[in-house]
Design a protein around this motif. Structure first.
Motif, short mmCIF file in Angstrom:
data_model
loop_
_atom_site.label_atom_id
_atom_site.label_comp_id
_atom_site.label_asym_id
_atom_site.label_seq_id
_atom_site.Cartn_x
_atom_site.Cartn_y
_atom_site.Cartn_z
N GLN A 1 0.69 4.13 -2.72
CA GLN A 1 0.45 5.51 -2.30
C GLN A 1 1.43 6.46 -2.98
OE1 GLN A 1 1.17 6.10 1.86
NE2 GLN A 1 0.30 8.15 1.89
N GLN B 1 0.57 9.28 -5.81
CA GLN B 1 0.99 10.66 -5.63
C GLN B 1 1.72 11.17 -6.88
OE1 GLN B 1 3.45 11.12 -2.19
NE2 GLN B 1 3.66 13.33 -2.43
N GLY C 1 0.82 -1.21 0.00
CA GLY C 1 0.00 0.00 0.00
C GLY C 1 0.85 1.26 0.00
N ARG C 2 2.00 1.21 0.66
CA ARG C 2 2.90 2.38 0.68
C ARG C 2 3.46 2.64 -0.72
NH1 ARG C 2 4.47 7.15 1.47
NH2 ARG C 2 6.62 7.50 2.06
#
Length: 143
Positions: free
Chosen positions: A118, A122, A114-115
């Protein structure tokens, strides 16, 4: 009885006019070996444990910008640490505001997926369209 072996009286040998290239070849071979040994160590980047995949590498002419996410969650643009707030602004500066510039995201194999998503979200919300994940090929794979 005491005659010189050269056959003539007072004759001297002329100095050899050829250049001996053997020492130069030896030095060049040593330099070649040194460069062959040190060139794999000259790769730049943050040390990240990449996941393995069998996908073929992407080929293109422009040098991509690399965004790395370390195991501790640290974010790096090339070799320089950045904060998540600075990421898109520094990517635009590095790519000269080119939204089609290739951006590679390198995520450590031990961080949350998930990081990585993310950070990719972005980057794409900043207007970049060519964002890709990097992975390392397994040791046994040959293509």
């Amino acid at each position: 009885m005491g005659m010189p072996s050269s056959g003539g009286k007072g004759r001297r040998r002329r100095p050899m006019a050829d250049i001996n290239v053997t020492p130069m070849v030896d030095v060049m071979l040593v330099l070649l070996i040194i460069f062959m040994v040190t060139s794999p160590m000259m790769t730049s980047g943050v040390n990240v444990d990449l996941p393995k995949t069998d996908a073929k590498p992407v080929n293109s002419d422009t040098k991509p910008i690399t965004v790395s996410i370390k195991a501790d969650g640290g974010l790096y643009l090339g070799d320089d640490p950045v904060t998540p707030d600075q990421l898109v602004g520094q990517l635009k500066a590095a790519s000269n505001n080119d939204p089609t510039h290739r951006i590679f995201v390198r995520g450590d194999a031990h961080i949350d997926y998930g990081r990585v998503m993310q950070v990719m979200g972005q980057i794409t919300s900043g207007g970049f369209t060519h964002v890709a994940l990097l992975a390392q090929q397994p040791a046994g794979a040959s293509h």
